[in-house]
Design an enzyme around this catalytic site. Sequence first.
Site, PDB file in Angstrom:
ATOM      1  N   TYR A 160      -2.414  -0.843  10.364  1.00 50.88           N
ATOM      2  CA  TYR A 160      -2.747  -0.635   8.873  1.00 50.88           C
ATOM      3  C   TYR A 160      -0.997  -0.150   7.765  1.00 50.88           C
ATOM      4  O   TYR A 160      -0.811  -1.367   7.960  1.00 50.88           O
ATOM      5  CB  TYR A 160      -3.477   0.087   8.334  1.00 50.88           C
ATOM      6  CG  TYR A 160      -3.910  -0.135   6.583  1.00 50.88           C
ATOM      7  CD1 TYR A 160      -4.464  -1.552   6.318  1.00 50.88           C
ATOM      8  CD2 TYR A 160      -3.260   0.921   5.629  1.00 50.88           C
ATOM      9  CE1 TYR A 160      -4.702  -1.753   4.761  1.00 50.88           C
ATOM     10  CE2 TYR A 160      -3.571   0.647   4.399  1.00 50.88           C
ATOM     11  CZ  TYR A 160      -3.975  -0.816   3.693  1.00 50.88           C
ATOM     12  OH  TYR A 160      -4.311  -1.353   3.030  1.00 50.88           O
ATOM     13  N   SER A 182       0.777  -1.104   0.085  1.00 53.42           N
ATOM     14  CA  SER A 182      -0.034  -0.006  -0.037  1.00 53.42           C
ATOM     15  C   SER A 182       0.800   1.147  -0.303  1.00 53.42           C
ATOM     16  O   SER A 182       2.098   1.137   0.410  1.00 53.42           O
ATOM     17  CB  SER A 182      -0.685  -0.007   1.430  1.00 53.42           C
ATOM     18  OG  SER A 182      -1.667   1.213   1.391  1.00 53.42           O
TER      19      SER A 182
END
Length: 254
Positions: free
Chosen positions: A151, A138
Amino acid sequence: MFSLAGKKAVITGGGSGIGKAMALTFARQGAEVHILELNAEAGEQVVAEIRAAGGQAAAHGADISQQAQVVAVVNQIGPLDILINNAGIAHVGTAETTSEADFDRVYNVNVKGAYNCLHATLPQMKARGGGVIVNLASIAALVGLTDRFAYSMSKGAIFAMTLSVARDYLAHNIRCNSISPARVHTPFVDGFIAKNYAGQEQEIFDKLSRSQPIGRMGTPDEVAALALYLCSDEAGFVTGCDYPLDGGFTKLNN
């Protein structure tokens, strides 16, 4: 070009969103697709769609955070050529506001889950004489994002694991790369916004869309197309690389 005929691919989280797009794309290009999915029903629905189009696919219910389950399923599938570590969960919070339970939950799915799949599949790829791995990282692994502590931790780990695996398995003809998407419009995103920003859905969606300099979110099919290239023979010279599929987010937000 980009044929996957004769290849066997395992895709985690292939029952929806980016994983579903990759499953459909890989099947169209000739791969035998195996979906590892906690939501077994969603996996079966994608398999039915693939088979209706003439492709080969199977779904396997599994919790990727549980190594024994992953090993059992991978052994059942048999020698494979492609692994896509796609399954993952998100979390909103800082290091201060993230509870231990939430931190562990994100770690167990996003980090340990990817490790479990690597641990189970690498011996098979070695025995088969090679293979390809694509990990979904990501932009959170590359830049600082507000309220994404757990995250970001997990995706930073995915980025680092990609480099480690790519280096360790050069001699075994196993390539490993990662894709770092910015915001991609999936049902997961819609549900995430509804859960965390109730009553502000459209406002938050528009804000997240504008955060990409290109002016919109990405699509699952765009991620699937890049994953297809990385898993194809045409990408045979590519390993240890991360691809920010981000609409300019990491380089043009200045």
